[in-house]
Design a protein around this motif. Structure first.
Motif, PDB file in Angstrom:
ATOM      1  N   MET A 634       0.826  -1.209   0.000  1.00  0.00           N
ATOM      2  CA  MET A 634       0.000   0.000   0.000  1.00  0.00           C
ATOM      3  C   MET A 634       0.862   1.261   0.000  1.00  0.00           C
ATOM      4  SD  MET A 634      -3.190  -1.221   0.608  1.00  0.00           S
ATOM      5  CE  MET A 634      -4.212  -0.486   1.848  1.00  0.00           C
ATOM      6  N   ASP A 636       2.933   3.896  -1.323  1.00  0.00           N
ATOM      7  CA  ASP A 636       3.240   4.349  -2.675  1.00  0.00           C
ATOM      8  C   ASP A 636       4.479   5.225  -2.740  1.00  0.00           C
ATOM      9  OD1 ASP A 636       1.477   3.041  -4.251  1.00  0.00           O
ATOM     10  OD2 ASP A 636      -0.133   4.495  -3.978  1.00  0.00           O
TER      11      ASP A 636
ATOM     12  N   LEU B 159      -6.911  -2.728  -4.642  1.00  0.00           N
ATOM     13  CA  LEU B 159      -6.128  -1.496  -4.762  1.00  0.00           C
ATOM     14  C   LEU B 159      -6.479  -0.769  -6.058  1.00  0.00           C
ATOM     15  CD1 LEU B 159      -2.554  -2.433  -3.469  1.00  0.00           C
ATOM     16  CD2 LEU B 159      -4.236  -0.944  -2.394  1.00  0.00           C
ATOM     17  N   LYS B 163      -7.766   2.919  -5.881  1.00  0.00           N
ATOM     18  CA  LYS B 163      -6.834   3.980  -6.257  1.00  0.00           C
ATOM     19  C   LYS B 163      -6.790   4.243  -7.757  1.00  0.00           C
ATOM     20  CE  LYS B 163      -3.581   3.345  -2.440  1.00  0.00           C
ATOM     21  NZ  LYS B 163      -2.190   3.141  -2.082  1.00  0.00           N
ATOM     22  N   SER B 168       2.122   2.032 -10.087  1.00  0.00           N
ATOM     23  CA  SER B 168       2.555   0.873  -9.298  1.00  0.00           C
ATOM     24  C   SER B 168       1.559  -0.277  -9.452  1.00  0.00           C
ATOM     25  CB  SER B 168       2.726   1.269  -7.830  1.00  0.00           C
ATOM     26  OG  SER B 168       1.475   1.402  -7.201  1.00  0.00           O
ATOM     27  N   ARG B 172       2.230  -4.072 -10.851  1.00  0.00           N
ATOM     28  CA  ARG B 172       1.888  -5.280 -10.093  1.00  0.00           C
ATOM     29  C   ARG B 172       0.975  -6.196 -10.882  1.00  0.00           C
ATOM     30  NH1 ARG B 172       1.123  -1.790  -4.979  1.00  0.00           N
ATOM     31  NH2 ARG B 172       3.325  -1.512  -4.519  1.00  0.00           N
TER      32      ARG B 172
END
Lengths: 663, 202
Positions: A634, A636, B159, B163, B168, B172
């Protein structure tokens, strides 16, 4: 009550605490020592400092130092195991019994081998790579700093687990590789083998992650202009070694897991009955174990290459052949594992193939030896302690190589298999190859790490003690092997006439121990005289590679501006041309994080639960690890920017401080 | 990171980091290949060591395993579709295809576990023989990887949902795609070596 106990404590009970005087003494010593350290940290209010600067760091230089501290402590522990063995074998003759019971003796030799390989040699290797490799590549960090810290904490968790076996329960008595069926539940019903399995498993996962990390570091983190063939030979040898880690450690993971499944879930991989096959374990463990030897020795070869070039003030002879020799060894090391069990009965054809493959390894190794010697030829040699280490290494290692080629002949192997001849051979390879190399490396890069040099006169005494002590301790074992002494004997008959040779070996071990004492003295004296030994230039030995272009001790930002490379020995070339690479730039650095140490702690709990069959602990530990990784995912912004201005300010402050110290 | 003005080319830094991570993940997959290779070797050595118990010919139900295989293959396909949607930055489709992949993966895992359960209930557990120990460990290790993949998918999906498709998350999901396809390839080998050869009485 009993139901509660088995559910929450598994096999753990009061009986797990040591009953014998020797082990009880060691256990109390360990616990007291630990408590004293904790009390001192609390007394000096150092917890916050420790947590901020060390325990949560992702700086490879700090991680490297922590690796080396742990490994040196383990060297002292496994070294005292060695002294215990020598004491037993020198005195346990005929009607005399030695100081240790057979069971204690078996635990001692199992712990000695396991700790020396996994927590001394591997730890020193990873520590040195962390300290040196990024700088040699003209970069600041490894490819994955977070994973690097995680590797270290898993290594430490494995180390703690193996030492916990002294206090809670017992250690394996099945030798450093725990061959079945002896290591199976039927013949080793205690928790000893499980301690062995889990400390290796946890440390092994850490090693595998380090392997991947350093491979990517070498392939992707080289500075501008540094093509593969311009890398220092140390980096090449790490490249070879880490390739072996990536290909062999998964096999260790499998072998350990299957043994654990046999012992815990009643499976039949290596059991004597039920369709198991013990020789399969021996094949698997050596398919990892043989490459492991080269994993350890290749970076040490790299160290010797750096030292020879620096202290002969000459570029390394035969760079290209050095690189090819590394890869020759990497390839061949996967083709020889069967020579560890010629007596299995694979037949003459199979044994011949593996025997010849084994002898072939002498060729690339010989190439390296000759290259080092030719580097000295017409060089301007400085005979420092590093050179003494090298001389000790080169004479003894060649003798070990020769006995290795003897052992590679299956017909000879059948005679000396499992004897002290073998013990003498592999100690020659690992002690003079690996340990001498890494001890020389520590003293070579010591100024880079701390900012001051070690006392070289004492260093020479240390190297001489180790070399002479080694000859005394292990050459008698060659003879004893020929006389029929098998390894791991806790007692023998007086009429065999072996005792004098065992006494000589014990004197040798004491000589090495004297060397270790001198090493501690050397460290204390050097710290005492640190101001007069200070390395002001950062280039303590008139070095050739990029790590000597940074100040000593290397600041956390390493290079104010990453260098550009056009030559093989770039720093040497710069010095010859009188150019200095200067300037400042913005630097991206990893923030500290507590996740790696937490995961290490949780892994320790998982291992402990798996050993004692406390399944609640295993499940909670695994859940905790998953949660910790999610928390990390989580995040960043794991990095921060250090601006060029800030770097300049820090650099000027550093120079001011150095001036003050010198004045 | 964004509030600091810097001369660093952050997009290049990001691209370099991604290329390192990708190479690192490929290297990890190679090491996992070695792990499975060792387990296959163990299975090859032990597949005949039935110790009076049943062999693969008696135990394996090919039609059932074929359905299992097809479920996993389709999940690999839908995972590919999720990655294609990721290239187009279409968040809804990414999440939809990830959800489908997750369900298929869970179905595969459920089928595998029920197969294991049925065998063990008939007295043919991993304790029965060397053959069954190696069978359960090889296939079970693949199942463990699938489980890890499902957890990863759930976390990465959540996520991405919260988000959006940040850099990122993009990275992933790409790695997750590699992982999932890799497990598919391993399964093809398990299907061939364990189930097909086993049913042929080899």
């Amino acid at each position: 009550m009993i139901g509660f106990a088995t559910e929450w404590l598994g096999r753990l009970s009061w009986h797990a605490f040591p009953q014998a005087t020797v082990t009880r003494g060691a256990a109390i010593g360990i616990v007291l020592g630990g408590l004293i350290v904790l009390a001192l940290i609390t007394y000096f209010h150092k917890w916050r400092w420790l947590w901020r600067e060390w325990l949560t760091t992702q700086d490879p230089k700090r991680i490297g130092i922590m690796y080396i501290i742990v490994s040196v402590l383990m060297l002292l522990r496994a070294g005292s195991d060695a002294l215990m063995m020598r004491a037993q074998q020198a005195t346990s003759v005929g009607t005399h019994t030695g100081p240790f019971s057979p069971d204690t003796f078996q635990q001692v030799f199992s712990a000695h081998g396991t700790i020396m390989i996994f927590f001394v040699a591997m730890g020193l290797m990873f520590g040195l790579i962390n300290l040196v490799l990024p700088q040699q590549l003209g970069n600041r960090d490894v490819a994955f700093p977070f994973m690097n810290a995680l590797s270290f904490w898993l290594f430490t968790a494995g180390m703690l687990l193996i030492n916990m076996s002294l206090v809670i329960g017992e250690f394996s008595a099945a030798g450093w590789l725990a061959y079945p069926p002896l290591s199976e539940l039927k013949f080793s019903p205690g928790v000893g083998v499980d301690y062995w399995i889990w400390s290796l498993q946890i440390a092994g996962v850490g090693s595998l992650m380090s392997g991947i990390n350093f491979l990517v570091t070498i392939l992707k983190n080289r500075c501008k202009g540094m093509t593969m063939m311009k890398m220092p030979v140390f980096a090449w040898s790490v490249f070879g070694s880490m390739t072996l880690v990536a290909f062999s450690f998964p096999i260790l993971t499998v072998a350990l897991t299957l043994l654990y499944f046999d012992r815990t879930f009643g499976m039949h991989f290596f059991t004597a009955g039920g369709g198991g096959n013990a020789m399969m374990y021996v094949n698997l463990i050596w398919a990892w174990g043989h490459p492991e030897v080269y994993i350890l020795v290749l970076p040490a070869f790299g160290v010797y290459s750096e030292i020879m070039a620096t202290f002969s003030r000459k570029r390394l002879f035969g760079y290209t052949s050095m690189v090819w020799a590394v890869w020759g060894i990497v390839f061949l090391s996967f083709t020889v594992w069967l020579h560890h069990f010629f007596t299995m009965g694979a037949g003459a054809d199979v044994n011949s193939v593996f025997g010849i493959a084994t002898m072939l390894i002498a060729i690339p190794t010989g190439v390296k030896i000759f290259n080092w010697l030719f580097t000295m030829y017409r060089g301007r040699i400085r005979f420092t302690s590093h050179m003494v280490w090298f001389m000790g290494f080169v004479f003894l290692f060649v003798s070990g190589g020769v006995t290795g080629v003897m052992l590679a002949v299956p017909a000879i192997d059948f005679q000396v298999h499992n004897s002290l001849f073998l013990v003498a051979h592999f100690h020659t390879m690992v002690v003079t190859g690996v340990v001498f190399g890494y001890l020389a490396a520590i003293s070579y890069w010591f100024p880079k790490i701390t900012g001051f040099r070690l006392h070289d006169g004492l260093g020479k005494i240390v190297a001489w003690c180790w070399s002479v002590g080694f000859v005394l301790a292990f050459f008698p074992l060659y003879a004893l092997g020929f006389m029929g002494a098998t390894r791991r004997l806790d007692h023998y008959d007086a009429s065999l006439g072996w005792q004098p040779l065992f006494i000589v070996a014990a004197i040798g071990a004491l000589t090495i121990a004297t060397g270790v004492v001198f090493q501690i003295v050397q460290l204390i004296v050097s710290i005492w005289q640190r101001n007069e030994r200070r390395d002001i230039t950062g280039d303590a030995w008139d070095g050739r590679t990029l790590e000597w272009s940074t100040p000593s001790p290397t600041p956390f930002y390493v290079f104010t501006k990453t260098p550009v490379v056009t030559e093989r020995d770039q720093f040497w070339a710069d010095k010859q041309a009188g150019t200095v690479q200067r300037g400042y730039e913005d630097i991206l650095l990893p923030k500290n994080t507590g996740v790696p140490i937490v995961v290490g702690g949780l892994a320790l709990l998982v291992g402990f639960g798996a050993i004692w069959h406390i399944w609640t602990l295993v499940v909670l530990g695994l859940l905790g690890i998953v949660m910790a990784i999610i928390v990390r995912a989580m995040n960043d912004e794991p990095e921060y920017i250090l601006t060029a201005k800030e770097v300049e300010r820090l650099e000027n402050a550093r120079k001011r401080k150095l001036k003050e110290v010198m004045a | 990171m964004s509030e600091v003005t810097t001369t660093l080319d952050l997009r290049r830094v990001e691209a370099e980091a991604t290329s390192k991570t990708t190479l690192g993940f490929w290297t990890y997959l190679m090491t996992d290949c070695v792990l499975f290779a060792a387990l296959f070797a163990v299975y090859a050595v032990q597949h005949g060591n039935t110790f009076g118990g049943p062999d693969g010919y008696e135990l394996f139900k090919l039609p059932y395993v074929l359905v299992e295989t097809l479920v996993l293959l389709i999940s690999s396909f839908t995972c590919g579709l999720a990655l294609l949607a990721l290239q187009k930055r279409d968040k809804t489709m990414v999440l939809t295809w990830l959800a489908v992949t997750f369900v298929l993966g869970a179905v595969f895992l459920g089928m595998e576990l029920s197969e294991f359960h049925a065998m063990a209930a008939e007295g043919n557990s991993w304790r029965r023989s060397g053959f069954l120990s190696s069978y359960f460990t090889l296939v079970g290790t693949h199942g463990l990887h699938i489980t890890i993949g499902l957890i990863w998918m759930a976390v990465a999906g959540t996520l991405a949902w919260k988000k959006g498709l940040t850099a990122s998350i993009h990275k992933r999901l790409t790695l997750l795609g590699m992982f999932w396809h890799f497990l598919d390839v391993v399964w093809i080998f398990i299907f061939t070596v364990v189930y097909l050869f086993g049913s042929l009485h080899l």
